[in-house]
Design an enzyme around this catalytic site. Structure first.
Site, PDB file in Angstrom:
ATOM      1  CE  LYS A  46      12.461  39.281   6.227  1.00  0.00           C
ATOM      2  NZ  LYS A  46      11.813  39.030   7.831  1.00  0.00           N
ATOM      3  N   GLY A  47       9.054  43.280   1.157  1.00  0.00           N
ATOM      4  CA  GLY A  47       7.916  43.228   1.114  1.00  0.00           C
ATOM      5  C   GLY A  47       7.267  42.994  -0.659  1.00  0.00           C
ATOM      6  CD  GLU A 102      10.596  49.705  -3.290  1.00  0.00           C
ATOM      7  OE1 GLU A 102       9.580  49.223  -2.692  1.00  0.00           O
ATOM      8  OE2 GLU A 102      11.606  50.199  -3.618  1.00  0.00           O
ATOM      9  CG  ASP A 106       5.449  56.566   2.245  1.00  0.00           C
ATOM     10  OD1 ASP A 106       4.597  57.835   2.079  1.00  0.00           O
ATOM     11  OD2 ASP A 106       5.626  56.271   3.437  1.00  0.00           O
ATOM     12  CE  LYS A 134       2.173  55.772   2.448  1.00  0.00           C
ATOM     13  NZ  LYS A 134       2.502  54.537   3.283  1.00  0.00           N
ATOM     14  CG  ASP A 162       5.792  43.576   7.451  1.00  0.00           C
ATOM     15  OD1 ASP A 162       7.048  45.423   6.697  1.00  0.00           O
ATOM     16  OD2 ASP A 162       6.819  44.272   9.011  1.00  0.00           O
ATOM     17  NE  ARG A 168       7.332  40.808   5.780  1.00  0.00           N
ATOM     18  CZ  ARG A 168       7.722  41.920   5.883  1.00  0.00           C
ATOM     19  NH1 ARG A 168       7.327  42.995   4.496  1.00  0.00           N
ATOM     20  NH2 ARG A 168       8.597  42.114   5.663  1.00  0.00           N
TER      21      ARG A 168
END
Ligand code: 5GP
Length: 178
Positions: A46-47, A102, A106, A134, A162, A168
Site C-alpha cells: 500500500k505504501g 515504490e 531498504d 535507504k 505506515d 500513512r
C-alpha cells in the site's frame, strides 16, 4: 502554516513542500526518458499510493495505472526477508512502457523481486522509481532508476508509509522513534 507532528514519536524529516518540489523534478526526469509514449505506472500497495497519486498527476501525458500488492513486513519495523504478491496485475503489460513505483527501497529484496516478476510479463521497457532510498541496509545489489530522496537507516512513516497501518495519512515523511 507548519504541520505539527501528531505525537511525540514522529519528527519531520522531509516536509510536504520539499516532497512536492521533488516530485515535479522526478516527473520531468521520467518524461525526459520515456518521451510522450503512454506509460503504465505500477504502484506497489500500500505504501506507494500517495506518492503514485501525486507522481501520475505531475507526469501528465498518457498514463495507465496498475497496482501490485506486496507484503514483506508484518506490522513491525524489520523485514521478514520474504516477498509475497498479495494482489496481482489486473491487465496485461506486455509491450507497454512500464514504470514501477515504490515508496522505499531498504534491503532491496522487494525491488529486486518485482523487477524480475514484471520482466517476466515482457513489457516494452521497465523503469523504476522510489520516493525514498535507504542504501545503508542493502542485502541485494539493486537500485531504482529514479530516487526522490536518499535517507539514513531510520524507520520512517507518513506520506503512504505506515507503522502497523497507522501514520500513512501524514502529509510529510517523519522518523518514528518509540
Ligand atoms: P525492502 O524489501 O527493500 O527491504 O523493503 C521494501 C518495503 O519495506 C517497502 O516497500 C516498505 O513497505 C517497507 N519498508 C522499508 N523501510 C521502511 C521504513 O523505514 N518505513 C516503513 N514504513 N516501511 C519500510
Amino acid at each position: 502554516m507548519p504541520v505539527l507532528p501528531p505525537d511525540e514519536h514522529v519528527r519531520v524529516l522531509i516536509s510536504e513542500e520539499r516532497i512536492r518540489e521533488r516530485i515535479a523534478e522526478l516527473a520531468l526526469e521520467i518524461r525526459a526518458q520515456v518521451g510522450s509514449e503512454p506509460v503504465t505506472c505500477i504502484g506497489v500497495l500500500k505504501g506507494s499510493f500517495i506518492f503514485m497519486a501525486d507522481l501520475v498527476r505531475a507526469l501528465g501525458g498518457p498514463v495507465r495505472c496498475e497496482f501490485l500488492g506486496v507484503s514483506s513486513y508484518h506490522g513491525g519495523t524489520r523485514s521478514t526477508g520474504v516477498v509475497r504478491i498479495t494482489q496481482d496485475l489486473r491487465h496485461p503489460i506486455e509491450g507497454q512502457h512500464c514504470l514501477l513505483i515504490e515508496d522505499i527501497v531498504d534491503t532491496g529484496l522487494t525491488l529486486d523481486y518485482l523487477k524480475h516478476f514484471l520482466g517476466g510479463h515482457r513489457p516494452a521497457s521497465l523503469r523504476t522509481v522510489t520516493l525514498l532510498d535507504k542504501p545503508d541496509h542493502r542485502e541485494v545489489e539493486v537500485d531504482a532508476d529514479h530516487v526522490g530522496f536518499t535517507i539514513p537507516d531510520e524507520f520512517v512513516v507518513g506520506y503512504g508509509l505506515d507503522l502497523g497501518e497507522l501514520y500513512r495519512n501524514l502529509p510529510f515523511i517523519g522518523v518514528y522513534s518509540p
